[in-house]
Design a protein around this motif. Structure first.
Motif, PDB file in Angstrom:
ATOM      1  N   ILE A   6      36.471  23.926  35.938  1.00 47.32           N
ATOM      2  CA  ILE A   6      35.156  24.576  35.904  1.00 47.32           C
ATOM      3  C   ILE A   6      35.370  26.093  35.829  1.00 47.32           C
ATOM      4  O   ILE A   6      36.465  26.592  36.098  1.00 47.32           O
ATOM      5  CB  ILE A   6      34.278  24.185  37.125  1.00 47.32           C
ATOM      6  CG1 ILE A   6      35.009  24.518  38.428  1.00 47.32           C
ATOM      7  CG2 ILE A   6      33.904  22.715  37.054  1.00 47.32           C
ATOM      8  CD1 ILE A   6      34.147  24.365  39.658  1.00 47.32           C
ATOM      9  N   GLU A   7      34.299  26.799  35.495  1.00 52.68           N
ATOM     10  CA  GLU A   7      34.425  28.248  35.305  1.00 52.68           C
ATOM     11  C   GLU A   7      34.957  28.970  36.538  1.00 52.68           C
ATOM     12  O   GLU A   7      35.725  29.915  36.426  1.00 52.68           O
ATOM     13  CB  GLU A   7      33.077  28.847  34.885  1.00 52.68           C
ATOM     14  CG  GLU A   7      32.879  28.784  33.385  1.00 52.68           C
ATOM     15  CD  GLU A   7      31.667  29.574  32.898  1.00 52.68           C
ATOM     16  OE1 GLU A   7      30.955  30.185  33.720  1.00 52.68           O
ATOM     17  OE2 GLU A   7      31.444  29.562  31.671  1.00 52.68           O
ATOM     18  N   GLU A   8      34.541  28.521  37.718  1.00 51.80           N
ATOM     19  CA  GLU A   8      34.980  29.185  38.951  1.00 51.80           C
ATOM     20  C   GLU A   8      36.510  29.140  39.060  1.00 51.80           C
ATOM     21  O   GLU A   8      37.134  30.087  39.516  1.00 51.80           O
ATOM     22  CB  GLU A   8      34.345  28.531  40.180  1.00 51.80           C
ATOM     23  CG  GLU A   8      32.879  28.908  40.417  1.00 51.80           C
ATOM     24  CD  GLU A   8      31.943  28.453  39.308  1.00 51.80           C
ATOM     25  OE1 GLU A   8      32.236  27.420  38.651  1.00 51.80           O
ATOM     26  OE2 GLU A   8      30.926  29.135  39.081  1.00 51.80           O
ATOM     27  N   GLU A   9      37.072  28.019  38.619  1.00 50.87           N
ATOM     28  CA  GLU A   9      38.525  27.906  38.681  1.00 50.87           C
ATOM     29  C   GLU A   9      39.177  28.869  37.682  1.00 50.87           C
ATOM     30  O   GLU A   9      40.184  29.506  37.983  1.00 50.87           O
ATOM     31  CB  GLU A   9      38.936  26.463  38.386  1.00 50.87           C
ATOM     32  CG  GLU A   9      40.352  26.178  38.817  1.00 50.87           C
ATOM     33  CD  GLU A   9      40.684  24.686  38.799  1.00 50.87           C
ATOM     34  OE1 GLU A   9      39.738  23.861  38.815  1.00 50.87           O
ATOM     35  OE2 GLU A   9      41.877  24.365  38.752  1.00 50.87           O
ATOM     36  N   PHE A  10      38.555  28.958  36.506  1.00 49.61           N
ATOM     37  CA  PHE A  10      39.041  29.924  35.504  1.00 49.61           C
ATOM     38  C   PHE A  10      39.012  31.329  36.100  1.00 49.61           C
ATOM     39  O   PHE A  10      39.986  32.083  36.006  1.00 49.61           O
ATOM     40  CB  PHE A  10      38.172  29.840  34.241  1.00 49.61           C
ATOM     41  CG  PHE A  10      38.346  30.999  33.302  1.00 49.61           C
ATOM     42  CD1 PHE A  10      39.495  31.116  32.519  1.00 49.61           C
ATOM     43  CD2 PHE A  10      37.375  31.995  33.211  1.00 49.61           C
ATOM     44  CE1 PHE A  10      39.662  32.205  31.662  1.00 49.61           C
ATOM     45  CE2 PHE A  10      37.528  33.074  32.354  1.00 49.61           C
ATOM     46  CZ  PHE A  10      38.680  33.181  31.571  1.00 49.61           C
ATOM     47  N   SER A  12      39.194  32.232  39.129  1.00 50.52           N
ATOM     48  CA  SER A  12      40.194  32.421  40.189  1.00 50.52           C
ATOM     49  C   SER A  12      41.578  32.745  39.616  1.00 50.52           C
ATOM     50  O   SER A  12      42.457  33.210  40.325  1.00 50.52           O
ATOM     51  CB  SER A  12      40.267  31.166  41.064  1.00 50.52           C
ATOM     52  OG  SER A  12      40.965  30.144  40.355  1.00 50.52           O
ATOM     53  N   ARG A  13      41.765  32.496  38.336  1.00 48.97           N
ATOM     54  CA  ARG A  13      43.084  32.756  37.743  1.00 48.97           C
ATOM     55  C   ARG A  13      43.185  34.137  37.083  1.00 48.97           C
ATOM     56  O   ARG A  13      44.197  34.494  36.502  1.00 48.97           O
ATOM     57  CB  ARG A  13      43.418  31.662  36.732  1.00 48.97           C
ATOM     58  CG  ARG A  13      43.481  30.307  37.444  1.00 48.97           C
ATOM     59  CD  ARG A  13      43.936  29.186  36.566  1.00 48.97           C
ATOM     60  NE  ARG A  13      43.669  27.904  37.227  1.00 48.97           N
ATOM     61  CZ  ARG A  13      43.940  26.732  36.691  1.00 48.97           C
ATOM     62  NH1 ARG A  13      44.502  26.672  35.501  1.00 48.97           N
ATOM     63  NH2 ARG A  13      43.670  25.619  37.349  1.00 48.97           N
ATOM     64  N   LEU A  14      42.095  34.887  37.161  1.00 48.18           N
ATOM     65  CA  LEU A  14      42.105  36.244  36.595  1.00 48.18           C
ATOM     66  C   LEU A  14      42.693  37.217  37.602  1.00 48.18           C
ATOM     67  O   LEU A  14      42.590  37.007  38.805  1.00 48.18           O
ATOM     68  CB  LEU A  14      40.670  36.677  36.265  1.00 48.18           C
ATOM     69  CG  LEU A  14      39.925  35.873  35.202  1.00 48.18           C
ATOM     70  CD1 LEU A  14      38.426  36.149  35.296  1.00 48.18           C
ATOM     71  CD2 LEU A  14      40.449  36.206  33.803  1.00 48.18           C
ATOM     72  N   SER A  15      43.327  38.261  37.106  1.00 50.12           N
ATOM     73  CA  SER A  15      43.752  39.312  38.035  1.00 50.12           C
ATOM     74  C   SER A  15      43.662  40.689  37.397  1.00 50.12           C
ATOM     75  O   SER A  15      43.665  40.826  36.165  1.00 50.12           O
ATOM     76  CB  SER A  15      45.172  39.041  38.544  1.00 50.12           C
ATOM     77  OG  SER A  15      46.051  38.904  37.456  1.00 50.12           O
ATOM     78  N   ASP A  16      43.579  41.699  38.224  1.00 48.70           N
ATOM     79  CA  ASP A  16      43.431  43.081  37.760  1.00 48.70           C
ATOM     80  C   ASP A  16      44.580  43.475  36.826  1.00 48.70           C
ATOM     81  O   ASP A  16      45.728  43.123  37.066  1.00 48.70           O
ATOM     82  CB  ASP A  16      43.430  44.053  38.949  1.00 48.70           C
ATOM     83  CG  ASP A  16      42.104  44.025  39.691  1.00 48.70           C
ATOM     84  OD1 ASP A  16      41.141  43.452  39.147  1.00 48.70           O
ATOM     85  OD2 ASP A  16      42.056  44.565  40.812  1.00 48.70           O
ATOM     86  N   ARG A  40      31.476  38.405  35.531  1.00 52.03           N
ATOM     87  CA  ARG A  40      31.017  38.065  36.889  1.00 52.03           C
ATOM     88  C   ARG A  40      32.120  38.217  37.933  1.00 52.03           C
ATOM     89  O   ARG A  40      31.864  38.308  39.117  1.00 52.03           O
ATOM     90  CB  ARG A  40      30.553  36.595  36.928  1.00 52.03           C
ATOM     91  CG  ARG A  40      29.271  36.303  36.223  1.00 52.03           C
ATOM     92  CD  ARG A  40      28.663  34.987  36.743  1.00 52.03           C
ATOM     93  NE  ARG A  40      29.537  33.816  36.651  1.00 52.03           N
ATOM     94  CZ  ARG A  40      29.682  33.084  35.545  1.00 52.03           C
ATOM     95  NH1 ARG A  40      29.060  33.409  34.440  1.00 52.03           N
ATOM     96  NH2 ARG A  40      30.466  32.019  35.557  1.00 52.03           N
ATOM     97  N   SER A  41      33.373  38.163  37.460  1.00 51.34           N
ATOM     98  CA  SER A  41      34.514  38.215  38.381  1.00 51.34           C
ATOM     99  C   SER A  41      34.736  39.643  38.858  1.00 51.34           C
ATOM    100  O   SER A  41      34.209  40.586  38.274  1.00 51.34           O
ATOM    101  CB  SER A  41      35.767  37.720  37.658  1.00 51.34           C
ATOM    102  OG  SER A  41      36.303  38.783  36.874  1.00 51.34           O
ATOM    103  N   PRO A  42      35.529  39.806  39.911  1.00 48.54           N
ATOM    104  CA  PRO A  42      35.786  41.178  40.382  1.00 48.54           C
ATOM    105  C   PRO A  42      36.880  41.913  39.598  1.00 48.54           C
ATOM    106  O   PRO A  42      37.134  43.075  39.893  1.00 48.54           O
ATOM    107  CB  PRO A  42      36.209  40.950  41.839  1.00 48.54           C
ATOM    108  CG  PRO A  42      36.746  39.569  41.894  1.00 48.54           C
ATOM    109  CD  PRO A  42      36.061  38.781  40.818  1.00 48.54           C
ATOM    110  N   VAL A  43      37.511  41.286  38.621  1.00 44.70           N
ATOM    111  CA  VAL A  43      38.668  41.941  37.973  1.00 44.70           C
ATOM    112  C   VAL A  43      38.259  43.181  37.186  1.00 44.70           C
ATOM    113  O   VAL A  43      37.131  43.299  36.693  1.00 44.70           O
ATOM    114  CB  VAL A  43      39.460  41.023  37.012  1.00 44.70           C
ATOM    115  CG1 VAL A  43      40.091  39.876  37.741  1.00 44.70           C
ATOM    116  CG2 VAL A  43      38.624  40.571  35.844  1.00 44.70           C
TER     117      VAL A  43
END
Lengths: 289, 263
Positions: A6-10, A12-16, A40-43
């Motif tokens: 799901i998108e939330e899991e995607f 979670s795999r992002l990073s700065d 939407r993510s914090p990255v």
């Protein structure tokens, strides 16, 4: 192996600071739902590699981008993306502009695990001066030609949108042009595809010939089901570009208030489903019901 | 005469003539007038040209400009080949292509800019980006169409060299020069080529009603003139019919809006 996530899991795999390659071309078959998930993510502080369209414009406008590596940024039917222009003209991003073929060569070199590939493209142009780190190399053979050594563009992550996929990550592209999506995936360490429809593997050939099976499961780590996931860009043969909405997107660059309204309603919609509902009400209002 | 001839018609045949003698290669046209011109060349005097629909097909019998070639309802496109972008790059590095691009700026030696106006780090105006111009120009024949001839477009020095001109190709060396060829530059005023001793722009013909003084005033660099200097040719009756067939809605006037009859 079931790779459906799901998108939330995607997210979670992002990073700065990641380097993310985005498939598609201009305003065609862009993984827009995943682009919004990044928004939407914090990255932040991303390097984006793209044959650019609204993916680049939106990420720039959201302040997610430190650097863009591109050959062009265009909305096709609208020549220039105003959000990208703003970012360039205000110098909020660092720009690495390359010939379109050099960009392909960089991704291809990365996918073949080569340090560079030689090309004529770039010679004599300001691509060499605005990117002073580019080097030339002399042919070791008797021709002694001096060519550009286009370095590999290795990606931390690639995101691509396809028409059909199965749960193990095989992807089917039903439009006329697969663009460079396979190269983006092969150049990346983490690879995600979104798809219009998740299908059983045995059904692929009901949708198109073997030529449409452009992405194999070795190239993919995760599959996100995202119907109309390329909206407002085109995704033939499932749908064409939403020109009315694209014009609205371009218009939103006019004032900080118009961008804020567009951003809050569409870009930051809490899920892809919420986004589609907002798009549909916008569509009803624009076209009449 | 079926209908009046306008400046747009003159520009279209001037662009079409750039493809004369090209034979069996891909004719790529950016912009409306070049797109009509390539079709006209195909149907009137270069029957072997290959023309794509701007998506991924070669169409043997291209239809009107400004409509999707495969979705059009009033003509039957004949798809003769598949040309996705990756293959376009292969064809162009192979050299079997003649592109007619636009230019936001172009200089005396044919350096072209479509990337940005002003300083690179913080441009006054970000445009498209270099796109394929660097690779196009050092790999195959290139022509330019500039619909707004002025000292802003014909400049002494372009801000970002995207398409490579003769001086820059020469400085870059033999590998850059090997397949470099600028064929012609067509504006809404005149036609230029690079058949001069130092490969700088040479005025070849003036569109009807235009003087060389006017062109000099609108051009930000000095150029030599062909002798004798002629007027750009007018389309034949068959070519006029082709223009009407490929541009039934008059989209050409969005690039050259002068609708006055010529001659």
């Amino acid at each position: 192996m079931n790779k459906v996530i799901i998108e939330e899991e995607f997210i979670s795999r992002l990073s700065d600071g990641m380097t993310i390659g985005i498939g598609g071309w201009g305003s065609r078959r862009k993984p827009m739902s995943l682009v919004r998930a990044i928004c939407r993510s914090p990255v932040s502080n991303l390097t984006v590699v793209s044959y650019g369209g609204p993916d680049v414009g939106i990420l720039c406008a959201m302040g997610k981008v430190a650097r863009v590596i591109y050959g062009f940024v265009s909305l096709d039917s609208i020549a220039l993306d105003p959000h990208f222009r703003f970012a360039r003209q205000e110098s909020t991003i660092s720009a690495t502009e390359l010939d379109e073929g050099m960009l392909q060569w960089g991704l291809y070199a990365a996918s073949l695990r080569l340090p560079f590939l030689p090309t004529r493209a770039g010679l004599g142009s300001d691509v060499m001066t605005i990117n002073p780190w580019l080097r030339t190399i002399k042919s070791p053979y008797s021709d002694e030609e001096e060519l550009v050594a286009m370095p590999a563009i290795t990606l931390d992550m690639a995101i691509v949108h396809v028409n059909r996929a199965d749960s193990s990550g095989n992807g089917q592209i039903l439009g006329v042009d697969p663009y460079f999506d396979d190269l983006f995936l092969m150049a990346a360490s983490q690879r995600y595809i979104s798809c219009e429809e998740l299908v059983d593997t045995e059904d692929f050939l009901k949708f198109g010939s073997h030529h449409t099976l452009a992405i194999n499961r070795m190239m993919v780590d995760g599959v996100i089901v995202s119907k109309r996931g390329a909206h407002f860009t085109s995704c033939d043969s499932d749908y064409s570009r939403d020109e009315v909405f694209q014009a609205h997107y371009a218009q939103s660059a006019k004032t900080p208030e118009s961008w804020q309204a567009f951003r809050d309603l569409f870009v930051l919609a809490e899920s892809h489903q919420t986004y589609l509902e907002a798009v549909d009400s916008f569509g009803m209002a624009s076209y009449g019901s | 005469m079926g209908r009046d001839i306008t400046l747009a018609d003159i520009c279209i045949v001037a662009c079409a003539d750039a493809f004369r003698g090209d034979g069996e290669i891909m004719a790529s046209a950016m912009g409306t007038i070049p797109s009509i011109a390539a079709r006209l060349a195909l149907s009137c005097f270069e029957p072997d040209l290959l023309i794509s629909d701007g998506e991924a097909y070669f169409i043997r019998n291209p239809g009107p400009v400004g409509v999707s070639q495969t979705d059009a309802i009033d003509f039957q496109p004949v798809v003769e080949g598949w040309i996705p972008y990756r293959k376009v790059f292969d064809m162009l590095w192979w050299g079997r292509r003649h592109v007619m691009m636009g230019a936001s700026q172009i200089d005396k030696y044919g350096n072209q800019n479509i990337s940005a106006i002003g300083p690179w780090e913080k441009p006054k105006a970000q445009l498209l980006g270099v796109r394929g111009a660097p690779g196009n120009t050092v790999n195959h024949k290139t022509s330019y169409w500039v619909p707004n001839h002025s000292t802003k477009s014909f400049v002494s020095r372009v801000d970002i060299v995207c398409g490579v001109g003769y001086d820059r190709a020469s400085q870059a060396g033999p590998t850059a020069q090997k397949y470099h060829k600028l064929e012609r530059v067509v504006s809404n005023k005149a036609v230029f080529d690079f058949q001069s001793p130092d490969r700088s722009m040479r005025l070849v013909s003036l569109h009807p009603g235009v003087t060389s003084d006017e062109v000099a005033t609108l051009t930000g660099f000095e150029f030599i003139c062909a002798e004798p200097l002629s007027y750009s040719r007018v389309p034949t009756e068959i070519e006029l019919q082709a223009i009407d067939r490929y541009d039934p809605k008059g989209l050409r006037f969005t690039e050259v809006d002068d609708r006055q009859a010529i001659g």
